[in-house]
Design a protein around this motif. Structure first.
Motif, PDB file in Angstrom:
ATOM      1  N   PHE A  54       0.831  -1.201   0.000  1.00  0.00           N
ATOM      2  CA  PHE A  54       0.000   0.000   0.000  1.00  0.00           C
ATOM      3  C   PHE A  54       0.868   1.255   0.000  1.00  0.00           C
ATOM      4  O   PHE A  54       1.720   1.432   0.876  1.00  0.00           O
ATOM      5  N   GLN A  55       0.616   2.109  -0.990  1.00  0.00           N
ATOM      6  CA  GLN A  55       1.322   3.373  -1.067  1.00  0.00           C
ATOM      7  C   GLN A  55       0.344   4.529  -0.819  1.00  0.00           C
ATOM      8  O   GLN A  55      -0.723   4.324  -0.243  1.00  0.00           O
ATOM      9  N   GLN A  56       0.715   5.750  -1.216  1.00  0.00           N
ATOM     10  CA  GLN A  56       0.017   6.957  -0.776  1.00  0.00           C
ATOM     11  C   GLN A  56      -1.505   6.931  -0.978  1.00  0.00           C
ATOM     12  O   GLN A  56      -2.011   6.285  -1.874  1.00  0.00           O
ATOM     13  N   LYS A  57      -2.147   7.691  -0.086  1.00  0.00           N
ATOM     14  CA  LYS A  57      -3.594   7.836   0.076  1.00  0.00           C
ATOM     15  C   LYS A  57      -4.105   6.700   0.964  1.00  0.00           C
ATOM     16  O   LYS A  57      -3.359   6.160   1.777  1.00  0.00           O
ATOM     17  N   ASN A  58      -5.375   6.324   0.798  1.00  0.00           N
ATOM     18  CA  ASN A  58      -6.030   5.392   1.718  1.00  0.00           C
ATOM     19  C   ASN A  58      -6.824   4.385   0.901  1.00  0.00           C
ATOM     20  O   ASN A  58      -7.895   4.704   0.389  1.00  0.00           O
ATOM     21  N   HIS A  59      -6.291   3.180   0.755  1.00  0.00           N
ATOM     22  CA  HIS A  59      -6.871   2.184  -0.138  1.00  0.00           C
ATOM     23  C   HIS A  59      -7.141   0.865   0.583  1.00  0.00           C
ATOM     24  O   HIS A  59      -6.717   0.664   1.722  1.00  0.00           O
ATOM     25  N   THR A  60      -7.828  -0.025  -0.128  1.00  0.00           N
ATOM     26  CA  THR A  60      -8.052  -1.386   0.371  1.00  0.00           C
ATOM     27  C   THR A  60      -7.755  -2.382  -0.743  1.00  0.00           C
ATOM     28  O   THR A  60      -7.687  -2.026  -1.922  1.00  0.00           O
ATOM     29  N   ALA A  61      -7.623  -3.638  -0.362  1.00  0.00           N
ATOM     30  CA  ALA A  61      -7.641  -4.764  -1.299  1.00  0.00           C
ATOM     31  C   ALA A  61      -8.771  -5.656  -0.814  1.00  0.00           C
ATOM     32  O   ALA A  61      -8.653  -6.319   0.219  1.00  0.00           O
ATOM     33  N   THR A  62      -9.889  -5.639  -1.539  1.00  0.00           N
ATOM     34  CA  THR A  62     -11.119  -6.284  -1.091  1.00  0.00           C
ATOM     35  C   THR A  62     -11.622  -7.226  -2.173  1.00  0.00           C
ATOM     36  O   THR A  62     -11.721  -6.845  -3.335  1.00  0.00           O
ATOM     37  N   GLN A  63     -11.960  -8.444  -1.791  1.00  0.00           N
ATOM     38  CA  GLN A  63     -12.421  -9.429  -2.768  1.00  0.00           C
ATOM     39  C   GLN A  63     -13.865  -9.138  -3.174  1.00  0.00           C
ATOM     40  O   GLN A  63     -14.720  -8.852  -2.338  1.00  0.00           O
ATOM     41  N   SER A  64     -14.119  -9.212  -4.482  1.00  0.00           N
ATOM     42  CA  SER A  64     -15.475  -9.046  -5.001  1.00  0.00           C
ATOM     43  C   SER A  64     -15.814 -10.232  -5.892  1.00  0.00           C
ATOM     44  O   SER A  64     -15.236 -11.310  -5.739  1.00  0.00           O
ATOM     45  N   THR A  65     -16.711 -10.048  -6.816  1.00  0.00           N
ATOM     46  CA  THR A  65     -17.066 -11.083  -7.786  1.00  0.00           C
ATOM     47  C   THR A  65     -17.059 -10.469  -9.177  1.00  0.00           C
ATOM     48  O   THR A  65     -17.136  -9.241  -9.337  1.00  0.00           O
ATOM     49  N   PHE A  66     -17.009 -11.313 -10.185  1.00  0.00           N
ATOM     50  CA  PHE A  66     -17.035 -10.818 -11.557  1.00  0.00           C
ATOM     51  C   PHE A  66     -18.357 -10.117 -11.840  1.00  0.00           C
ATOM     52  O   PHE A  66     -18.391  -9.106 -12.537  1.00  0.00           O
ATOM     53  N   GLU A  67     -19.444 -10.629 -11.259  1.00  0.00           N
ATOM     54  CA  GLU A  67     -20.760 -10.075 -11.530  1.00  0.00           C
ATOM     55  C   GLU A  67     -20.969  -8.729 -10.826  1.00  0.00           C
ATOM     56  O   GLU A  67     -21.729  -7.894 -11.316  1.00  0.00           O
ATOM     57  N   ALA A  68     -20.332  -8.530  -9.676  1.00  0.00           N
ATOM     58  CA  ALA A  68     -20.483  -7.283  -8.908  1.00  0.00           C
ATOM     59  C   ALA A  68     -19.095  -6.805  -8.499  1.00  0.00           C
ATOM     60  O   ALA A  68     -18.656  -7.017  -7.370  1.00  0.00           O
ATOM     61  N   PRO A  69     -18.377  -6.166  -9.407  1.00  0.00           N
ATOM     62  CA  PRO A  69     -16.963  -5.831  -9.175  1.00  0.00           C
ATOM     63  C   PRO A  69     -16.719  -4.922  -7.986  1.00  0.00           C
ATOM     64  O   PRO A  69     -15.658  -4.991  -7.364  1.00  0.00           O
ATOM     65  N   CYS A  70     -17.683  -4.051  -7.648  1.00  0.00           N
ATOM     66  CA  CYS A  70     -17.468  -3.038  -6.607  1.00  0.00           C
ATOM     67  C   CYS A  70     -18.244  -3.332  -5.338  1.00  0.00           C
ATOM     68  O   CYS A  70     -18.548  -2.434  -4.551  1.00  0.00           O
ATOM     69  N   VAL A  71     -18.579  -4.597  -5.112  1.00  0.00           N
ATOM     70  CA  VAL A  71     -19.283  -5.020  -3.900  1.00  0.00           C
ATOM     71  C   VAL A  71     -18.493  -6.165  -3.272  1.00  0.00           C
ATOM     72  O   VAL A  71     -18.136  -7.128  -3.961  1.00  0.00           O
ATOM     73  N   GLN A  72     -18.237  -6.077  -1.965  1.00  0.00           N
ATOM     74  CA  GLN A  72     -17.453  -7.118  -1.308  1.00  0.00           C
ATOM     75  C   GLN A  72     -18.167  -8.457  -1.377  1.00  0.00           C
ATOM     76  O   GLN A  72     -19.362  -8.563  -1.098  1.00  0.00           O
ATOM     77  N   ALA A  73     -17.443  -9.494  -1.762  1.00  0.00           N
ATOM     78  CA  ALA A  73     -17.999 -10.837  -1.840  1.00  0.00           C
ATOM     79  C   ALA A  73     -18.269 -11.371  -0.427  1.00  0.00           C
ATOM     80  O   ALA A  73     -17.441 -11.190   0.475  1.00  0.00           O
ATOM     81  N   PRO A  74     -19.414 -12.005  -0.197  1.00  0.00           N
ATOM     82  CA  PRO A  74     -19.694 -12.576   1.130  1.00  0.00           C
ATOM     83  C   PRO A  74     -18.588 -13.540   1.545  1.00  0.00           C
ATOM     84  O   PRO A  74     -18.244 -14.463   0.811  1.00  0.00           O
ATOM     85  N   GLY A  75     -17.992 -13.280   2.694  1.00  0.00           N
ATOM     86  CA  GLY A  75     -16.913 -14.132   3.182  1.00  0.00           C
ATOM     87  C   GLY A  75     -15.579 -13.887   2.517  1.00  0.00           C
ATOM     88  O   GLY A  75     -14.591 -14.559   2.831  1.00  0.00           O
ATOM     89  N   GLY A  76     -15.529 -12.924   1.586  1.00  0.00           N
ATOM     90  CA  GLY A  76     -14.277 -12.647   0.886  1.00  0.00           C
ATOM     91  C   GLY A  76     -13.285 -11.900   1.759  1.00  0.00           C
ATOM     92  O   GLY A  76     -13.640 -11.339   2.802  1.00  0.00           O
ATOM     93  N   PHE A  77     -12.024 -11.884   1.355  1.00  0.00           N
ATOM     94  CA  PHE A  77     -11.003 -11.215   2.153  1.00  0.00           C
ATOM     95  C   PHE A  77     -11.094  -9.705   1.999  1.00  0.00           C
ATOM     96  O   PHE A  77     -11.631  -9.178   1.027  1.00  0.00           O
ATOM     97  N   ASP A  78     -10.569  -8.995   2.986  1.00  0.00           N
ATOM     98  CA  ASP A  78     -10.583  -7.541   2.979  1.00  0.00           C
ATOM     99  C   ASP A  78      -9.425  -7.038   3.831  1.00  0.00           C
ATOM    100  O   ASP A  78      -9.333  -7.371   5.013  1.00  0.00           O
ATOM    101  N   SER A  79      -8.559  -6.243   3.249  1.00  0.00           N
ATOM    102  CA  SER A  79      -7.421  -5.713   3.998  1.00  0.00           C
ATOM    103  C   SER A  79      -7.845  -4.666   5.007  1.00  0.00           C
ATOM    104  O   SER A  79      -7.134  -4.373   5.964  1.00  0.00           O
ATOM    105  N   GLY A  80      -9.029  -4.073   4.811  1.00  0.00           N
ATOM    106  CA  GLY A  80      -9.392  -2.884   5.563  1.00  0.00           C
ATOM    107  C   GLY A  80      -8.670  -1.685   4.968  1.00  0.00           C
ATOM    108  O   GLY A  80      -7.785  -1.824   4.117  1.00  0.00           O
ATOM    109  N   TYR A  81      -9.059  -0.498   5.390  1.00  0.00           N
ATOM    110  CA  TYR A  81      -8.432   0.720   4.880  1.00  0.00           C
ATOM    111  C   TYR A  81      -7.033   0.874   5.474  1.00  0.00           C
ATOM    112  O   TYR A  81      -6.847   0.768   6.687  1.00  0.00           O
ATOM    113  N   ILE A  82      -6.058   1.124   4.602  1.00  0.00           N
ATOM    114  CA  ILE A  82      -4.668   1.277   5.038  1.00  0.00           C
ATOM    115  C   ILE A  82      -4.162   2.628   4.528  1.00  0.00           C
ATOM    116  O   ILE A  82      -3.749   2.768   3.380  1.00  0.00           O
TER     117      ILE A  82
END
Length: 325
Positions: A54-82
């Motif tokens: 993670f570099q500048q600003k405030n980002h996440t790495a969050t798992q989604s699905t192909f069908e809903a790219p911008c919605v967290q997948a149920p049970g998927g991984f999430d780094s949280g905001y860093i």
């Protein structure tokens, strides 16, 4: 049938092969003036490790699905905001994901509208990366961000499609949403304007005020603004908007530190009195003192492991102290 001599040769050849080692694939998240993962995809096999740096600003790495790219997948991984400060040049925080399959894994940044701006990533996407990015740009997320605003009140203003209701989040010495309860019609928008300190607004439920709705009510994604850090001297403020799709009550809270436990909650279309009023909702948040809040933005879940070191660790420590003020 193989001869015994061939079997001996095959075993000897196998014995000379080097041991298979897993690979670590590094992916840079964000950076000065960029909203992207670099590279945008990798090819990996089970046992490989994808290391998100993670570099500048405030980002996440969050798992989604192909069908809903911008919605967290149920049970998927999430780094949280860093969050990473502009002046950091080394010791960037990292989150590691261990690959367990050759199937595609889809990832996005859930900060504001970063996903819709193309900040997505994939492991083993095959030929579908371009389609995944196009779907993200089409607005697959449940909420959208609005331009920077300098509004100072919660008074509604007229729009072409309904009423835009302004809600101020935080401010000097304030752990409140102002106003904290509004009445909205279908088609109205609620624009949250983020003031001093570091706040967020996440949908929850009446029964679990300090838990993300997606976590307390499986199958409901809810909304999540991400964190908006604002320094004390700031005079212009970022905003983030939610569109009202029905007249059911909307419940939300700030997950920073114990803000929810101190009563920093919000509602739309709550009844004025009784057991499910805004006051009852806030009282419940205070009663549990935020202890049921498992949705803090700096955690991790699933197979994702977060590490912070060097200059970024110092910056994270500063944020932790600020959150307590």
């Amino acid at each position: 049938m193989y001869s015994s001599s061939f079997r001996s040769f095959a075993l000897l050849a196998l014995g000379l092969l080097p041991a298979v080692r897993s690979a670590t694939l590094e992916v840079v998240v964000g950076g000065p003036g960029t909203l992207r993962y670099n590279p945008e995809s990798v090819t990996a096999v089970p046992g490989d490790v994808v290391r998100f740096i993670f570099q500048q600003k405030n980002h996440t790495a969050t798992q989604s699905t192909f069908e809903a790219p911008c919605v967290q997948a149920p049970g998927g991984f999430d780094s949280g905001y860093i969050p990473v400060a502009e002046g950091v040049t080394e010791g960037f925080p990292a989150a590691e994901f261990t690959v367990t399959t050759t199937d595609p894994v889809w990832v996005y940044c859930k900060q504001g509208t970063h996903c819709q701006a193309g900040m997505v990533f994939a492991i083993n996407p095959g030929e579908r990366l371009a389609a995944f990015k196009a779907a993200a740009a089409g607005g697959a997320a449940p909420t959208t961000a609005s331009p920077t605003s300098t509004a100072t009140t919660g008074a509604p203003s007229s729009t072409a499609t309904g009423t835009d209701i302004k809600v101020v989040v935080g401010g000097p010495g304030s752990l409140t949403f102002n106003p904290s309860n509004v009445q909205a019609q279908v088609g109205d928008t609620i624009t949250f304007e983020f003031r001093q300190k570091n706040h967020s607004v996440i949908a929850s439920s009446f029964e679990a005020p300090c838990v993300p709705l997606a976590q307390s009510s499986p199958g409901e994604a809810g909304f999540n603004s991400g964190y908006f850090p604002v320094p004390d001297g700031q005079t212009t403020f970022q905003t983030w908007t939610v569109r009202v799709n029905d007249t059911k009550p909307i419940w939300a809270y700030c997950p920073q530190g114990n803000h929810c436990g101190q009563g920093m909650v919000f509602s739309a279309n709550a009844v004025e009195g009784g057991s499910r009023s805004f006051q009852a909702f806030q009282d419940l948040a205070k009663q549990i003192n935020g202890t049921s809040n498992t949705g803090g933005g700096y955690g991790n879940s699933g197979a994702l492991h977060t590490t912070i070191s060097g200059a970024s660790a110092a910056f994270a420590a500063v944020l932790a102290i600020v959150a307590l003020l």
